[in-house]
Write an enzyme that holds these catalytic residues in place. Sequence first.
Site, short mmCIF file in Angstrom:
data_model
loop_
_atom_site.label_atom_id
_atom_site.label_comp_id
_atom_site.label_asym_id
_atom_site.label_seq_id
_atom_site.Cartn_x
_atom_site.Cartn_y
_atom_site.Cartn_z
N ASP A 264 -5.54 51.17 -21.75
CA ASP A 264 -6.54 50.64 -22.67
C ASP A 264 -6.07 49.23 -23.01
OD1 ASP A 264 -8.68 50.17 -24.26
OD2 ASP A 264 -8.47 51.97 -25.50
C1 BGC Z 1 -11.45 50.14 -26.09
C2 BGC Z 1 -11.88 50.63 -24.72
C3 BGC Z 1 -12.58 49.53 -23.99
C4 BGC Z 1 -11.64 48.32 -23.89
C5 BGC Z 1 -12.25 47.15 -23.17
C6 BGC Z 1 -10.66 48.85 -26.00
O1 BGC Z 1 -10.46 48.31 -27.25
O2 BGC Z 1 -10.69 51.13 -26.73
O3 BGC Z 1 -12.72 51.74 -24.85
O4 BGC Z 1 -12.99 49.96 -22.73
O5 BGC Z 1 -11.31 47.90 -25.20
O6 BGC Z 1 -13.25 46.57 -23.91
#
Ligand code: BGC
Length: 737
Positions: A264
């Site tokens: 993530d």
């Molecule tokens: C979120 C993810 C997301 C990623 C990219 C993160 O903060 O938890 O779900 O895909 O950002 O935007």
Amino acid sequence: MKTIKLVLLLTLFAFAANGQEMKGVYLDDTKPVEERVEDAISQMTLDDKIAIIHAQSKFSSPGVPRLGIPELWMTDGPHGIRTEVLWDEWEQAGWTNDSVIAFPALTCLASTWNEDLSLLYGQSIGEEARFREKDVLLGPGVNIYRSPLNGRNFEYMGEDPYLASTMVVPYIKGVQENGVAACVKHYALNNQETDRHTINVNVDDRALYEIYLPAFKAAVQEGNAWAIMGSYNRYQNQQGCHNERLLVEILRNEWGFDGAVVSDWGGVHNTMEAIKNGLDLEFGTWTDGLTMGATNTYDSYHLANPYRKLIKSGEVGTEELDQKVRNVLRLNFRTAMNRNKPWGSLGSPEHSRAARKIAEEGIVLLKNENDVLPIDIDKAEKIAVIGENAIKMMTVGGGSSSLKALYEISPLDGLRERVGTQAEVVYARGYVGDATGSYNGVVTGQDLTEVRSADELMKEALEVAEDADYVIFVGGLNKSQHQDSEGADRLSMDLPYNQDKLIRKLAGINTNLVVVNISGNAVAMPWVDEVPAIVQGWYLGSETGTALASVLVGDANPSGKLPFSFPVKLNDNSAHSVGGFPGEDGQVHYTEGIFVGYRWHERENIEPLFSFGHGLSYTTFKYGKVTANKTELNPDGKITFSVEVKNTGKREGSEIVQLYIHDMQASVARPVKELKGFKKVSLQPGETKTVTFTIDKTALSFFDAEKHVWVAEPGDFEAVIGASSADVKSKIRFSLK
Ligand code: BGC
């Protein structure tokens, strides 16, 4: 044949952008992927390898230009394709060709209990991803609904592992048909937003295997997801993105995952663990890979220079590196380098229709006393629509799932369009909630500023509602902080902005009141007995207004059912009464174990406001008595249950028939019953269909944590047929030999 030969020649002998000759089996897409991967690896330098395992921008990682291996482009997910952002910033890039169809939120998809619609969703969003030249879609999300306060529940598929597992698989297949990888998130135990980067989840193995992992396992083993995203939180005091147990022992060793593990954004905190514990591709929120500060370059990512240094100094070998590269190349060959993928399409009429169909089937009719709904537009002269959510755009905001939608039809506009000149539709806002409307530079363009006082707004609403034939209140939550939004949890289960008071007043002056609750979470409804009709509207995306209008006037017969329980009050939910939410001192304890959602309500005899699996229709169904094709199940055999369902009303409708299993005697504590099958059947008036469910002993099993095996204990069970978890229609006893 000739064309094939020509393509082969071209692929085996090509030139990179710099004019360098490229040769090798890796270019030959008639060869098995593993052979191609090994060939590509053999041609890569250490720098090439390090480069492809971390980001080069917010949403892309480099390929190997020298070898003609393209970049990988990621996109959020999971409700539509995110707007293009700047190379290094979250701010939108200002493109004019990146507007998309906003599909309904995943809670709505789960509420359809319709696998065909999950496939359609995946295919449609996959086509949009393809058209926007994305290789990896960051979604779907399948974290279990543990508490109604989790700010991201709207992005997930509810509280039941069987429902989430069944619904996630077709979505993934649909996306991947397009040569776009689904990146299932957030693996695992990401059940709250509070302290999301640091919270350590303490959960027993039984709950882990029975409740929190099944949807991920199904995504991997049945959906064949090509990618998975590690979670922000910690488990066993180790980050989800480099968690030995979750990523190595379970994901790779137990489940045989052959895709790529993507971090993530900013979820990587430790280089050595990231090297050792199964992470393949590091992405970041800021350019140093961490979550704060924007000063460093991508070279500072854990899987960049720090890793290279450790290899150069001999502190770590290259075995792990090659494994990461293998996984990333495999992802690349399946997506970016796949020459046979379709072109995709963006904002097509087909996608609008798909979004609308999913929205219509996911809307849940929670209550409909005196048949207030559907609205009889032939008779109605005046329809009052009250509430901010009748006009507020919801596709902008809420965190990473925020979209730049091609269009979004509001509930008010949808209803006005449908009603036409047949009745007057009058609007009053009633309350002010969130008047803002922008996310990373994408603006709704709505001006929701309001200068009148709360009393004035209430007064206007009551005046408008008083003599109306119908009052449609459209309220609920929204995508602002502490509502249904990433990065923070809700602060209470109550409706915000004094809506309860307004609803009660409306109920007091007009008996034809319909409350449409827009949310991705359960909300408290202290006025439930005063309001005759309640509709759960979710976040429905581009087609919000059209879908809601067709359900409200009865063009579509509601057929959605709840994917999670609505407790009466917060303390009726197990995470809040015995578990911990959101934890203390960096630790959260899932003391409730496997007793999540209806499993808890049933064990404790706590009546929910609306139960898991509940949803009404404008027609009625009569269930026959369930029968079984045998009374005894052999350990390696199967047993089939059948039940007749008849449409006893006057219009066509669909019913979701649910099969639960009750273990009558067990050596461990078991839920009263657990969902193990469901079928959605469409029935004409008077029509009867026989619904069958075939199960084997896996449906009877629990996870024996000590022995680390699934166990089905011989003895008596009951197959329970219900229209919801609370509305049991009939049962039949059988035994396992
Ligand atoms: C979120 C993810 C997301 C990623 C990219 C993160 O903060 O938890 O779900 O895909 O950002 O935007």
